[in-house]
Design a protein around this motif. Structure first.
Motif, PDB file in Angstrom:
ATOM      1  N   ASP A  64       0.857  -1.284  -0.101  1.00  0.00           N
ATOM      2  CA  ASP A  64       0.053  -0.058  -0.033  1.00  0.00           C
ATOM      3  C   ASP A  64       0.735   1.206  -0.108  1.00  0.00           C
ATOM      4  O   ASP A  64       0.635   2.135  -0.850  1.00  0.00           O
ATOM      5  N   ALA A  67       2.210   1.477  -3.416  1.00  0.00           N
ATOM      6  CA  ALA A  67       1.290   1.731  -4.513  1.00  0.00           C
ATOM      7  C   ALA A  67       0.792   3.390  -4.392  1.00  0.00           C
ATOM      8  O   ALA A  67       0.513   3.928  -5.383  1.00  0.00           O
ATOM      9  N   ARG A  86      -1.049  -2.876  -9.541  1.00  0.00           N
ATOM     10  CA  ARG A  86      -1.427  -1.395  -9.133  1.00  0.00           C
ATOM     11  C   ARG A  86      -0.390  -0.377  -9.624  1.00  0.00           C
ATOM     12  O   ARG A  86      -0.902   0.643  -9.956  1.00  0.00           O
ATOM     13  N   CYS A  87       0.912  -0.710  -9.672  1.00  0.00           N
ATOM     14  CA  CYS A  87       1.662   0.198  -9.964  1.00  0.00           C
ATOM     15  C   CYS A  87       1.811   0.575 -11.626  1.00  0.00           C
ATOM     16  O   CYS A  87       2.103   1.701 -11.743  1.00  0.00           O
ATOM     17  N   THR A  89      -0.489   0.346 -13.265  1.00  0.00           N
ATOM     18  CA  THR A  89      -1.822   1.212 -13.611  1.00  0.00           C
ATOM     19  C   THR A  89      -1.706   2.407 -13.301  1.00  0.00           C
ATOM     20  O   THR A  89      -2.237   3.443 -13.885  1.00  0.00           O
TER      21      THR A  89
END
Length: 162
Positions: A64, A67, A86-87, A89
């Motif tokens: 978290d 990210a 996540r990264c 994106t």
């Protein structure tokens, strides 16, 4: 200390990362800030370029933290496929410890393969994990990280320290 939007920054998902020494080497050569993020205390070399971040023990706390800072101009080092997703994106360059880049074009397949393997392991169809880390993997990682840093510098992202 967080990085400004134009800083070239490296974030390392460090708890099980086998290439921290290689990251430090590239960071020193290119004068790039590195955040080494883990759930517990890790030794880092004494350098103004390298900062240790110890996050709480909560599940995915390190993920978290990384990210939340992933963006264009950041390079994230992780073997964690959901974190890589996540990264990517968020616009970051993401590289696995074997030198394999995660991109918008490849992350969907990586997630699908991860989910399939997880299901097969749960059913007892597959045991064991990834193949052992090799010198060839280490070399491929060094090349991939150096290439990513050079490409981002050419795109106008600056090194943290002159």
């Amino acid at each position: 200390m967080d990085a400004s939007p134009q800083d070239l920054t490296i974030y390392v998902d460090a708890d099980a990362c086998p290439v921290k020494a290689e990251v430090y080497k590239v960071a020193e050569r290119h004068r790039v800030k590195v955040f080494v993020v883990a759930n517990s205390f890790l030794m880092i070399p004494p350098s103004p370029l390298i900062e240790r971040v110890v996050v709480g023990g909560g599940f995915d706390a390190a993920d978290d933290w990384i990210a939340a800072r992933a963006r264009r101009g950041a390079v994230v080092i992780t073997a964690d496929i959901p974190l890589a997703h996540r990264c990517v994106t968020a616009g970051a360059d993401v590289i696995g410890p074997t030198g394999k880049p995660f991109t918008e074009a490849s992350i969907g397949m990586a997630l699908a393969t991860r989910d399939l393997m997880e299901d097969l392991r749960a059913m007892g169809q597959v045991s064991g994990g990834p193949k052992p880390f090799s010198g060839k993997d280490r070399s491929a990682f060094l090349s991939a990280l150096d290439l990513a840093v050079v490409r981002l510098k050419r795109a106008g992202f600056g090194a943290t320290f002159p």
